[in-house]
Motif scaffolding. Structure first.
Motif, PDB file in Angstrom:
ATOM      1  N   VAL A   1      49.865  38.670  19.145  1.00 40.42           N
ATOM      2  CA  VAL A   1      50.092  39.246  18.706  1.00 40.42           C
ATOM      3  C   VAL A   1      51.239  39.879  18.894  1.00 40.42           C
ATOM      4  O   VAL A   1      51.660  39.682  19.994  1.00 40.42           O
ATOM      5  CB  VAL A   1      49.207  40.577  19.170  1.00 40.42           C
ATOM      6  CG1 VAL A   1      49.403  41.946  19.048  1.00 40.42           C
ATOM      7  CG2 VAL A   1      47.552  40.709  18.691  1.00 40.42           C
TER       8      VAL A   1
ATOM      9  N   TYR B   1      54.093  45.601  17.720  1.00 42.30           N
ATOM     10  CA  TYR B   1      53.185  45.863  18.808  1.00 42.30           C
ATOM     11  C   TYR B   1      53.781  45.411  20.317  1.00 42.30           C
ATOM     12  O   TYR B   1      55.132  44.673  20.459  1.00 42.30           O
ATOM     13  CB  TYR B   1      51.608  44.901  18.989  1.00 42.30           C
ATOM     14  CG  TYR B   1      50.922  45.265  19.993  1.00 42.30           C
ATOM     15  CD1 TYR B   1      50.616  46.607  19.823  1.00 42.30           C
ATOM     16  CD2 TYR B   1      50.709  44.846  21.286  1.00 42.30           C
ATOM     17  CE1 TYR B   1      49.625  46.839  20.854  1.00 42.30           C
ATOM     18  CE2 TYR B   1      49.684  44.865  22.203  1.00 42.30           C
ATOM     19  CZ  TYR B   1      49.370  46.357  21.947  1.00 42.30           C
ATOM     20  OH  TYR B   1      48.088  47.000  22.550  1.00 42.30           O
TER      21      TYR B   1
ATOM     22  N   ASP C   1      47.698  40.520   5.701  1.00 47.52           N
ATOM     23  CA  ASP C   1      49.668  40.172   5.629  1.00 47.52           C
ATOM     24  C   ASP C   1      50.503  40.596   4.920  1.00 47.52           C
ATOM     25  O   ASP C   1      50.881  41.816   4.999  1.00 47.52           O
ATOM     26  CB  ASP C   1      49.678  39.107   5.762  1.00 47.52           C
ATOM     27  CG  ASP C   1      49.817  37.863   7.093  1.00 47.52           C
ATOM     28  OD1 ASP C   1      48.645  38.788   7.552  1.00 47.52           O
ATOM     29  OD2 ASP C   1      49.522  37.012   6.815  1.00 47.52           O
TER      30      ASP C   1
ATOM     31  N   TRP D   1      50.702  44.582   4.987  1.00 50.46           N
ATOM     32  CA  TRP D   1      51.610  44.879   6.459  1.00 50.46           C
ATOM     33  C   TRP D   1      52.970  44.331   5.921  1.00 50.46           C
ATOM     34  O   TRP D   1      53.626  45.593   6.184  1.00 50.46           O
ATOM     35  CB  TRP D   1      51.695  43.194   7.288  1.00 50.46           C
ATOM     36  CG  TRP D   1      52.405  43.888   8.401  1.00 50.46           C
ATOM     37  CD1 TRP D   1      53.525  42.822   8.163  1.00 50.46           C
ATOM     38  CD2 TRP D   1      52.867  44.807   9.438  1.00 50.46           C
ATOM     39  NE1 TRP D   1      54.584  43.301   9.395  1.00 50.46           N
ATOM     40  CE2 TRP D   1      54.024  44.370   9.744  1.00 50.46           C
ATOM     41  CE3 TRP D   1      52.016  46.029  10.389  1.00 50.46           C
ATOM     42  CZ2 TRP D   1      53.850  44.869  11.152  1.00 50.46           C
ATOM     43  CZ3 TRP D   1      52.609  46.293  10.995  1.00 50.46           C
ATOM     44  CH2 TRP D   1      53.533  45.840  12.124  1.00 50.46           C
TER      45      TRP D   1
ATOM     46  N   GLN E   1      53.861  48.032   7.813  1.00 54.16           N
ATOM     47  CA  GLN E   1      55.231  47.659   8.196  1.00 54.16           C
ATOM     48  C   GLN E   1      56.116  49.135   8.339  1.00 54.16           C
ATOM     49  O   GLN E   1      56.850  49.086   9.450  1.00 54.16           O
ATOM     50  CB  GLN E   1      56.661  46.556   7.992  1.00 54.16           C
ATOM     51  CG  GLN E   1      56.450  46.865   7.310  1.00 54.16           C
ATOM     52  CD  GLN E   1      57.806  45.355   6.418  1.00 54.16           C
ATOM     53  OE1 GLN E   1      58.067  45.199   7.280  1.00 54.16           O
ATOM     54  NE2 GLN E   1      57.488  44.880   5.586  1.00 54.16           N
TER      55      GLN E   1
ATOM     56  N   ALA F   1      53.324  52.223  13.041  1.00 51.70           N
ATOM     57  CA  ALA F   1      53.205  50.074  12.474  1.00 51.70           C
ATOM     58  C   ALA F   1      53.384  49.435  14.191  1.00 51.70           C
ATOM     59  O   ALA F   1      52.342  48.281  13.406  1.00 51.70           O
ATOM     60  CB  ALA F   1      54.321  50.071  12.076  1.00 51.70           C
TER      61      ALA F   1
ATOM     62  N   ARG G   1      50.338  46.416  13.871  1.00 56.90           N
ATOM     63  CA  ARG G   1      50.777  45.401  14.457  1.00 56.90           C
ATOM     64  C   ARG G   1      48.967  44.745  15.024  1.00 56.90           C
ATOM     65  O   ARG G   1      48.886  43.353  14.340  1.00 56.90           O
ATOM     66  CB  ARG G   1      51.564  45.733  14.350  1.00 56.90           C
ATOM     67  CG  ARG G   1      51.778  44.065  15.147  1.00 56.90           C
ATOM     68  CD  ARG G   1      51.888  42.674  14.123  1.00 56.90           C
ATOM     69  NE  ARG G   1      52.365  41.426  14.024  1.00 56.90           N
ATOM     70  CZ  ARG G   1      51.265  40.584  14.997  1.00 56.90           C
ATOM     71  NH1 ARG G   1      49.859  40.480  14.422  1.00 56.90           N
ATOM     72  NH2 ARG G   1      51.828  39.531  14.683  1.00 56.90           N
TER      73      ARG G   1
ATOM     74  N   LYS H   1      46.683  42.916  12.381  1.00 54.06           N
ATOM     75  CA  LYS H   1      46.807  42.464  11.293  1.00 54.06           C
ATOM     76  C   LYS H   1      46.394  40.545  11.858  1.00 54.06           C
ATOM     77  O   LYS H   1      45.677  40.814  10.356  1.00 54.06           O
ATOM     78  CB  LYS H   1      48.315  42.367  11.311  1.00 54.06           C
ATOM     79  CG  LYS H   1      48.980  41.416  10.051  1.00 54.06           C
ATOM     80  CD  LYS H   1      50.201  41.738   9.911  1.00 54.06           C
ATOM     81  CE  LYS H   1      51.093  40.771  10.903  1.00 54.06           C
ATOM     82  NZ  LYS H   1      50.604  38.757  10.183  1.00 54.06           N
TER      83      LYS H   1
END
Length: 384
Positions: A297, A301, A340, A343, A348, A353, A357, A360
């Protein structure tokens, strides 16, 4: 898990509201009925497994093809379908008994059509906002729309709120006929994020539990509890969690513990789930939602959390072993596949966001749809 879109001295729950007398009587009577109706606790496979296993239909991309791909995984890699409704309530329609917004009503019927025959069903709804800090927003043509007047002034214990939410719960149960039903999602977070609203929320819980139980005497109903929040501050969480468990037929927790243990499932205490189950001995235990990433991660983040496919597999095996030991009722792994694509196209750019994240890369399939090693461990349990 929050929707992706977008502390006092102990006292008994019976003292929260002067309206509790009838609710307590119903709880006592139906508790006896529930405990003697073991056939309503859905079991696992033909072997030693006690629990059913499944996923939500959360898609990996912003497309109907991705929705269908998620439900294909639910059909092939589980025997539990999870309907997780965390995007607001059609408050006025539920109160008035009128039709829900057309797009929402169509979506509910479409999801029902996707549930694989023979799968157990776990349905979760909530009167709490997806940010877990107040009343759920409005569900209109889209999720989490602003609350219109007068709903934007109401507390949880407003009579119209309690009646509308009870009606909504009964409407959703009528649509999906679940084997398990959660009337609040990660409810203990409200006690920390908006402690001034807790007592009003518990008044709603008392009323809504009684209303549902009077219509569905054998349906296992409960609020889900965020285990990681509980362990972050047990001293302030023990009272609200104990109060919630009084109204829970199942001890159902959500847990995304990878941030607490720096991505190392081996650092989790041996009793991480067992101690929680022991808060209400004799009730079935369940994992209402969980996941672990298979990739680190990272930004946006704010904290780097290491993760690999191997650590994800370690967590899955730990989770399954604990649920075997606890004779769990069900497990929900929240995401079928890394999102993905979602995102890149949408998430994103959201204001939150960084938070989104966090989840994800938590699928048992990676971003291009390839199986992760953890899926082999999951399937081995599924076959038992």
């Amino acid at each position: 898990m929050k929707q992706l879109s977008g502390r006092t001295s102990p006292r008994t729950p019976a003292l929260h509201s002067s309206t509790r007398g009838a609710g307590i009587l119903i709880l006592a009577l139906c508790g006896l009925l529930f405990l003697t109706s073991c056939g309503d606790i859905v079991g696992g496979g033909a072997g030693s497994r006690t629990y059913v296993m499944g996923f939500t239909g959360f898609p990996h991309a912003n497309s109907m093809a991705a929705v269908l791909a998620a439900w294909d995984v639910i059909a092939s890699d589980g025997d539990l379908a999870v309907i997780h409704e965390d995007g607001g309530i059609p408050w006025q329609e539920a109160l008035d008994g009128t039709a829900y917004p057309a797009s929402y009503a169509s979506w509910l019927e479409y999801v029902r059509s996707l549930i694989p025959p023979g799968h157990a069903k776990y349905l979760a709804v909530t009167p709490i906002s997806s940010s877990r800090d107040g009343l759920a927003l409005y569900r209109g043509d889209g999720s989490d729309e602003p609350l219109p007047p007068p709903w934007n002034t109401y507390m949880f214990d407003e009579p119209d709120v309690m009646e509308a939410f009870a009606n909504h719960c009964l409407n959703m149960i009528a649509i999906y006929d679940p084997d398990y039903f959660a009337f609040a999602i990660e409810a203990n977070m409200l006690a920390e994020l908006s402690p001034g609203e807790w007592q009003a929320f518990m008044t709603l819980v008392d009323q809504v539990y009684a209303d549902i139980r009077s219509v569905h005497p054998f349906l296992p109903i409960f609020a889900t509890i965020q285990a990681d929040y509980y362990y972050n501050d047990v001293g302030s969480q023990i009272v609200p969690v104990s109060e919630l468990l009084f109204y829970c037929d199942v001890v159902a927790v959500s847990s995304y513990a990878f941030s607490r243990f720096d991505g190392e499932p081996g650092d989790m205490p041996g009793d991480y789930f067992t101690a929680f189950a022991n808060l209400s001995p004799g009730k079935p235990f369940a994992i209402a939602e969980t996941a672990w990433p298979a990739e680190p991660v990272d930004l946006p983040y704010p904290i780097y959390i290491p993760a690999t496919e191997a650590t994800q597999q370690d967590y899955v095996e730990r989770l399954l072993a604990d649920c075997d030991e606890l004779s769990a009722a069900f497990i929900c792994w929240f995401l079928t596949r890394d999102f993905d694509d979602y995102w890149e196209s949408d998430f994103q750019y959201l204001p939150d966001a960084g938070t989104v994240r966090y989840w994800k890369d938590c699928g048992l399939y990676d971003g291009v749809g390839l199986e992760r090693p953890a899926l082999a461990s999951w399937r081995e349990a599924l076959e038992n």
